[in-house]
Design a protein around this motif. Sequence first.
Motif, PDB file in Angstrom:
ATOM      1  N   PRO A 747       0.821  -1.213   0.000  1.00 31.34           N
ATOM      2  CA  PRO A 747       0.000   0.000   0.000  1.00 31.34           C
ATOM      3  C   PRO A 747       0.853   1.260   0.000  1.00 31.34           C
ATOM      4  O   PRO A 747       1.967   1.267   0.537  1.00 31.34           O
ATOM      5  CB  PRO A 747      -0.806  -0.116   1.305  1.00 31.34           C
ATOM      6  N   SER A 752      -2.018   8.234   2.970  1.00 33.28           N
ATOM      7  CA  SER A 752      -2.658   7.072   3.597  1.00 33.28           C
ATOM      8  C   SER A 752      -3.279   7.466   4.935  1.00 33.28           C
ATOM      9  O   SER A 752      -2.614   8.065   5.782  1.00 33.28           O
ATOM     10  CB  SER A 752      -1.634   5.967   3.833  1.00 33.28           C
ATOM     11  N   VAL A 776      -6.649   1.070   0.837  1.00 29.87           N
ATOM     12  CA  VAL A 776      -5.997   2.367   0.961  1.00 29.87           C
ATOM     13  C   VAL A 776      -6.268   3.164  -0.307  1.00 29.87           C
ATOM     14  O   VAL A 776      -5.926   2.724  -1.402  1.00 29.87           O
ATOM     15  CB  VAL A 776      -4.477   2.224   1.176  1.00 29.87           C
TER      16      VAL A 776
END
Length: 841
Positions: A747, A752, A776
Amino acid sequence: MSYAVAWLALAFVQNGDHAGEAQPALPADLAVPEAIVRSAADELATFTFPDDVTVELVASEPLIRDPVAFAFDAQGALWVAEMTGYMPDVDGKGEREPVGSIAILRDRDGDGRFETRTTFLDHLVLPRAVRPCRGGALVLAPPELLFCVDEDGDDVCDDWRVVDRGLEGLSSPEWAINALVPTLDNAFDCAKSPWRYVFRDGEFVREPRAQAGQWGATQDDQGRLFTNNNSDALRVDLVSATYGARNPHLDALDGVDVRVVDDQSVRSARINPGVNRGYQKGILDGSFHLANVTGACSPWIARGDGIPERLLGDAFVAEPCGNVVIDYDLVETSDGSVHGAPVRFGERSLDFLASTDERFRPVALGDGPDGALYVVDMYRGLIQHRLFVTSFLREQVVARKLDRPTGLGRIWRVVAKKRPVAKAPLANADDRALVAALSDANGWRRDTAQRLIVEYFDARSPAIAELERVVRSGERWFARVHAMWALVGVGSLSADVALAALRDADERVRVQAVRASESLAPTNASIPTSWRALAARDSFRVRRQVLLSFGVLGSAADEALAESAERGLATAAERSALVSSLHGRELEFLGRVLAFPPRTDRAGERELVQLLARCVGNEFAAERVERAFSLAASLAPERAAVAEALVRGLASAAPPDPSGANGPFVLAREPAGWSRLVTRLVARASDEWKTLDALVVWPGKPGVTLTTSRELDAAERTRFERGRELFTATCSACHGERGDGQPNVVPPLRASPFVLGDDARLIRLVTHGLVGPVEVRGRRFDGEMPGLTTTDADLAAILTYVRRAWNHGADSISVERVREVRAMNVDRRRPWTLDELNAQR
């Protein structure tokens, strides 16, 4: 309800929001077969497999111990990587002792079984791959990649040099670079790595690629790389993953790391209670057999003539947790995708190779000079690494003594009962014989012949003319492809030969010819001219490859790319390929697209506009975002649908606020025509665009007060700079220097919510690791991130860095805060699930 079903239901409940450390034990009256230690002969008797193959032992302890990877050299010798230090006990005590080795096995009497062993290199810590090449061998022995040479022919390393440093594989052997697969385009590709290795100017160097896979990799006849993850049996790069690494503004290149198998089920020959997450719903079925893959690794595509013809092109995957090797029938669709389905056999509908021995642990698959399938069997009870051992598994390991003994291991050959006649080793072949071997029915011999040609031929070799003849008129399509890439590797592919290959009747050859001619395109105008013709009239796969290959020309290709866009790009794969070639020029190309004469039947126009706009937004460059909004506002009213697509793409890339939620674009000034654009889009779709005006702010905008992030004080600034150093050394290999992550695998950290949100959740996540699935920024990730073993001060530095880098504005994290949160979960020994993390207070 049976006790098995009731137990699984209990396990599912206890794995909910308050799972914590609660993991139910196996039912007391479940009869688990004893995990006895068998001789190789006795283990062979536990195997079931189809009637048209036979399984033969080629090596076992004491000749080898704890094998995890292997490769044959051109003489037919078998090189084995022995990870002897792996998990000496359930706690992994002593795992970093230098007891690993690279061994060379030789079959002296030609009976197909190896009798002698020489330790080529020892005193290694957890070696994980070996690949003979260029008169020596690449050895992946973390934290280094070595090139080792035997100078006197006694099978013992006399000299070595470090090729690469700073590689993972010591803290978490399951999650680090591995494989070293020789590829059709003359590289050595890797699983679990954002780069591969190429030999350039006398040195092995990194070449960026989009990361894929976990343990093991393989290629098919078309050079497509297949990998997998523990819970996803098979994935494929339909195009070279090197294209997936060149444009970080593009979230993920379509066609890279694509799922092949939907049916993840396992058909084992025995119950499999000793799996790490066996208490979770979906891991074991009602009779305690492994239900779905949870340890899938080391895929292999059948390309050899030593197996039954019906299996050619199938994919085989090792599943050590289920004590099986699974066969998948692969079907290629007209759009170039590959889909696989498991093939079962016999009255019990078992997987291809299944054992009732719990210690049968297939961890690596591959082929050899005879075209057979070779299976590396680590032969031990415990293969789960200490970082991820659950209390559920630990109880079984201790009770059934699954961590003893170590130091065993076998290698098996799966071969057709009607096997071909053995052929002479390629090490003794002359130039003409090596060229002839490019047409061999055995993929291993073709690959090895190409490698030897690249390593030992030069542009003056008399055999170059024979290679050119094969490219032009070789009988078998794959021979023409191998000969072409051999010429590339030697540096002798001419424009005339490349143009002939671009006209080949076989689509597979034309696809490879486009790629192979990339090195000629910048200096020979006939190559891009031919590409443009192919882009206008050829098949989907060729057109997509042309769009990818145009990227080597930089901005000089923009006119040709615009031609394709103006004709129309009906598929997401073509649009993604085009945009991958535009790094840093997406806004300018967007302007080209918007200037096309309006046409209602232009395929994929709005989707291309939206994709380009998202890339502009992903730059996080305020001035370029402002220009993109102004372009949308400048479009005529009748092109409102195109303007809507542009704004939708920008909106999808809106930067995060400190909590990780999408915030507004902060610009220096109001985009030209902004009010007109807002009015027009709200009139078209009021529900979607009712908050559009809040998407953009600028100094002086009515009703808006801009706030800026608090300046870091001197101590925080020092912590931030220390974090930058640690992140670059420790985290960037997976997450990228810009925090962009790896599509489908790792990710992104940039924007994030895990990074910018609750600090305690972030500390727990990085300390202990996280098990997917997680989402994400609209993308799902199913992998497993190991915890980071480091000091409180270093963790605070890393987290402060990621919360302030890349235009982030979240608060820094102090050493005291790290210490406080870690103390709350000091006894935890396994990664978190997302539900567990969110349940913490």
